[in-house]
Design a protein around this motif. Structure first.
Motif, PDB file in Angstrom:
ATOM      1  N   VAL A 114      13.283 -51.405  31.300  1.00 24.53           N
ATOM      2  CA  VAL A 114      14.627 -50.894  31.580  1.00 24.53           C
ATOM      3  C   VAL A 114      15.235 -50.122  30.416  1.00 24.53           C
ATOM      4  O   VAL A 114      16.227 -49.412  30.598  1.00 24.53           O
ATOM      5  N   ASP A 115      14.630 -50.232  29.207  1.00 24.77           N
ATOM      6  CA  ASP A 115      15.172 -49.504  28.063  1.00 24.77           C
ATOM      7  C   ASP A 115      14.130 -49.391  26.963  1.00 24.77           C
ATOM      8  O   ASP A 115      13.366 -50.332  26.721  1.00 24.77           O
ATOM      9  N   ARG A 116      14.124 -48.238  26.321  1.00 30.23           N
ATOM     10  CA  ARG A 116      13.300 -47.991  25.129  1.00 30.23           C
ATOM     11  C   ARG A 116      14.196 -47.295  24.122  1.00 30.23           C
ATOM     12  O   ARG A 116      14.347 -46.091  24.168  1.00 30.23           O
ATOM     13  N   THR A 117      14.807 -48.076  23.259  1.00 31.95           N
ATOM     14  CA  THR A 117      15.748 -47.535  22.288  1.00 31.95           C
ATOM     15  C   THR A 117      15.557 -48.227  20.944  1.00 31.95           C
ATOM     16  O   THR A 117      15.352 -49.444  20.893  1.00 31.95           O
ATOM     17  N   GLY A 118      15.681 -47.464  19.879  1.00 31.89           N
ATOM     18  CA  GLY A 118      15.705 -48.028  18.526  1.00 31.89           C
ATOM     19  C   GLY A 118      14.517 -48.886  18.177  1.00 31.89           C
ATOM     20  O   GLY A 118      14.673 -49.912  17.530  1.00 31.89           O
ATOM     21  N   GLY A 119      13.343 -48.481  18.612  1.00 33.20           N
ATOM     22  CA  GLY A 119      12.142 -49.243  18.260  1.00 33.20           C
ATOM     23  C   GLY A 119      11.970 -50.527  19.047  1.00 33.20           C
ATOM     24  O   GLY A 119      11.207 -51.408  18.636  1.00 33.20           O
ATOM     25  N   CYS A 120      12.662 -50.641  20.147  1.00 34.51           N
ATOM     26  CA  CYS A 120      12.548 -51.838  20.985  1.00 34.51           C
ATOM     27  C   CYS A 120      12.305 -51.456  22.444  1.00 34.51           C
ATOM     28  O   CYS A 120      12.697 -50.388  22.890  1.00 34.51           O
ATOM     29  N   ILE A 121      11.678 -52.358  23.154  1.00 34.95           N
ATOM     30  CA  ILE A 121      11.455 -52.216  24.592  1.00 34.95           C
ATOM     31  C   ILE A 121      12.133 -53.403  25.269  1.00 34.95           C
ATOM     32  O   ILE A 121      11.869 -54.558  24.908  1.00 34.95           O
ATOM     33  N   ILE A 122      13.007 -53.118  26.231  1.00 34.31           N
ATOM     34  CA  ILE A 122      13.626 -54.194  27.015  1.00 34.31           C
ATOM     35  C   ILE A 122      13.001 -54.182  28.398  1.00 34.31           C
ATOM     36  O   ILE A 122      12.950 -53.145  29.063  1.00 34.31           O
ATOM     37  N   CYS A 123      12.524 -55.348  28.807  1.00 29.03           N
ATOM     38  CA  CYS A 123      11.860 -55.495  30.095  1.00 29.03           C
ATOM     39  C   CYS A 123      12.644 -56.455  30.983  1.00 29.03           C
ATOM     40  O   CYS A 123      13.316 -57.358  30.491  1.00 29.03           O
ATOM     41  N   GLU A 124      12.487 -56.229  32.289  1.00 27.94           N
ATOM     42  CA  GLU A 124      13.153 -57.078  33.284  1.00 27.94           C
ATOM     43  C   GLU A 124      12.099 -57.589  34.258  1.00 27.94           C
ATOM     44  O   GLU A 124      11.269 -56.827  34.744  1.00 27.94           O
ATOM     45  N   LEU A 125      12.155 -58.886  34.533  1.00 27.69           N
ATOM     46  CA  LEU A 125      11.254 -59.482  35.509  1.00 27.69           C
ATOM     47  C   LEU A 125      12.070 -60.387  36.417  1.00 27.69           C
ATOM     48  O   LEU A 125      12.775 -61.286  35.944  1.00 27.69           O
ATOM     49  N   CYS A 126      12.007 -60.125  37.704  1.00 27.03           N
ATOM     50  CA  CYS A 126      12.642 -60.972  38.709  1.00 27.03           C
ATOM     51  C   CYS A 126      11.513 -61.630  39.486  1.00 27.03           C
ATOM     52  O   CYS A 126      10.741 -60.950  40.162  1.00 27.03           O
ATOM     53  N   ASP A 127      11.398 -62.953  39.343  1.00 29.25           N
ATOM     54  CA  ASP A 127      10.272 -63.647  39.973  1.00 29.25           C
ATOM     55  C   ASP A 127      10.548 -65.146  39.991  1.00 29.25           C
ATOM     56  O   ASP A 127      11.628 -65.598  39.609  1.00 29.25           O
ATOM     57  N   THR A 128       9.537 -65.906  40.390  1.00 32.10           N
ATOM     58  CA  THR A 128       9.680 -67.363  40.425  1.00 32.10           C
ATOM     59  C   THR A 128       9.776 -67.895  38.990  1.00 32.10           C
ATOM     60  O   THR A 128       9.258 -67.264  38.053  1.00 32.10           O
ATOM     61  N   PRO A 129      10.402 -69.053  38.821  1.00 34.04           N
ATOM     62  CA  PRO A 129      10.470 -69.641  37.470  1.00 34.04           C
ATOM     63  C   PRO A 129       9.083 -69.841  36.850  1.00 34.04           C
ATOM     64  O   PRO A 129       8.904 -69.623  35.651  1.00 34.04           O
ATOM     65  N   GLN A 130       8.102 -70.200  37.661  1.00 37.27           N
ATOM     66  CA  GLN A 130       6.751 -70.426  37.147  1.00 37.27           C
ATOM     67  C   GLN A 130       6.123 -69.128  36.634  1.00 37.27           C
ATOM     68  O   GLN A 130       5.476 -69.121  35.591  1.00 37.27           O
ATOM     69  N   ARG A 131       6.320 -68.051  37.365  1.00 35.40           N
ATOM     70  CA  ARG A 131       5.739 -66.765  36.942  1.00 35.40           C
ATOM     71  C   ARG A 131       6.444 -66.244  35.687  1.00 35.40           C
ATOM     72  O   ARG A 131       5.804 -65.668  34.801  1.00 35.40           O
ATOM     73  N   ILE A 132       7.743 -66.466  35.590  1.00 31.23           N
ATOM     74  CA  ILE A 132       8.476 -66.073  34.382  1.00 31.23           C
ATOM     75  C   ILE A 132       7.992 -66.899  33.194  1.00 31.23           C
ATOM     76  O   ILE A 132       7.766 -66.361  32.111  1.00 31.23           O
ATOM     77  N   ASP A 133       7.785 -68.195  33.400  1.00 30.01           N
ATOM     78  CA  ASP A 133       7.235 -69.043  32.340  1.00 30.01           C
ATOM     79  C   ASP A 133       5.885 -68.501  31.872  1.00 30.01           C
ATOM     80  O   ASP A 133       5.618 -68.431  30.666  1.00 30.01           O
ATOM     81  N   SER A 134       5.032 -68.109  32.819  1.00 31.28           N
ATOM     82  CA  SER A 134       3.705 -67.575  32.484  1.00 31.28           C
ATOM     83  C   SER A 134       3.816 -66.287  31.677  1.00 31.28           C
ATOM     84  O   SER A 134       3.089 -66.100  30.706  1.00 31.28           O
ATOM     85  N   PHE A 135       4.712 -65.395  32.095  1.00 32.21           N
ATOM     86  CA  PHE A 135       4.881 -64.137  31.373  1.00 32.21           C
ATOM     87  C   PHE A 135       5.338 -64.401  29.936  1.00 32.21           C
ATOM     88  O   PHE A 135       4.799 -63.832  28.992  1.00 32.21           O
ATOM     89  N   ILE A 136       6.322 -65.282  29.778  1.00 32.68           N
ATOM     90  CA  ILE A 136       6.818 -65.608  28.433  1.00 32.68           C
ATOM     91  C   ILE A 136       5.688 -66.173  27.581  1.00 32.68           C
ATOM     92  O   ILE A 136       5.512 -65.802  26.418  1.00 32.68           O
ATOM     93  N   GLU A 137       4.900 -67.057  28.166  1.00 34.14           N
ATOM     94  CA  GLU A 137       3.765 -67.647  27.454  1.00 34.14           C
ATOM     95  C   GLU A 137       2.759 -66.577  27.034  1.00 34.14           C
ATOM     96  O   GLU A 137       2.259 -66.584  25.911  1.00 34.14           O
ATOM     97  N   ASP A 138       2.476 -65.645  27.942  1.00 35.03           N
ATOM     98  CA  ASP A 138       1.495 -64.594  27.663  1.00 35.03           C
ATOM     99  C   ASP A 138       1.995 -63.562  26.647  1.00 35.03           C
ATOM    100  O   ASP A 138       1.206 -62.772  26.128  1.00 35.03           O
ATOM    101  N   THR A 139       3.296 -63.534  26.381  1.00 33.12           N
ATOM    102  CA  THR A 139       3.840 -62.565  25.418  1.00 33.12           C
ATOM    103  C   THR A 139       4.078 -63.176  24.034  1.00 33.12           C
ATOM    104  O   THR A 139       4.648 -62.523  23.175  1.00 33.12           O
ATOM    105  N   GLU A 140       3.612 -64.389  23.820  1.00 36.45           N
ATOM    106  CA  GLU A 140       3.854 -65.065  22.538  1.00 36.45           C
ATOM    107  C   GLU A 140       3.283 -64.314  21.338  1.00 36.45           C
ATOM    108  O   GLU A 140       3.801 -64.418  20.242  1.00 36.45           O
TER     109      GLU A 140
END
Length: 164
Positions: A114-140
């Motif tokens: 949703v945004d690429r500004t100032g050396g950062c990337i902002i991402c948005e994910l709308c999904d089940t709590p389990q899938r969000i947990d998995s994404f957070i884990e995979d981005t560690e």
């Protein structure tokens, strides 16, 4: 102990949320997430609460919350027959080069950038709590600058509705 979801349809009055949350505090119940929203009826608000506990604790929460004068309807949300979603906003530090692994993960999960500004990337994910947990884990392994996650919202599949 497991996460369990309940929905309350309550009168849209000042102080209702405070009464519900104080009931949880007084009884020693934990709120994992809480989302309040208007409904198509301006006199009614919908409160979705995720809590953690065993079946006995959850039954007690349902019983006590159902006794509040403002509670018009309360029901347990069964994941098999419902959609339960959250929204995640997560900001990553982005190097000029070398973001291929992150971009690949974003693509695999169907995440929206949703945004690429100032050396950062902002991402948005709308999904089940389990899938969000998995994404957070995979981005560690990536540098997370900031993370914000909504409470759960839930809706029953098909023609199941709860009208007052």
């Amino acid at each position: 102990m497991k996460k369990q979801c309940m929905v309350l349809l309550v009168e849209n009055n000042a102080g209702v949320l405070a009464r519900i949350s104080s009931l949880f505090v007084q009884r020693g119940f934990n709120i994992h997430s809480l989302t309040v929203s208007p409904t198509h009826n301006e006199k009614i608000s919908r409160i979705t609460i995720m809590t953690i506990g065993d079946e006995k604790t959850f039954a007690q929460i349902m019983k006590q919350t159902g006794k509040l004068v403002e509670t018009k309807l309360i029901f347990s949300v069964e994941p098999t027959f419902s959609l339960i979603h959250e929204i995640l906003l997560i900001k990553f530090s982005a190097k000029e080069n070398g973001n291929e692994d992150l971009e690949s993960l974003i693509s695999i999960y169907g995440v929206k950038v949703v945004d690429r500004t100032g050396g950062c990337i902002i991402c948005e994910l709308c999904d089940t709590p389990q899938r969000i947990d998995s994404f957070i884990e995979d981005t560690e392994k990536f540098e997370v600058v900031e993370l914000c996650r909504s409470g759960a919202i839930a809706m029953e599949r098909g023609h199941v509705t709860y009208e007052l």
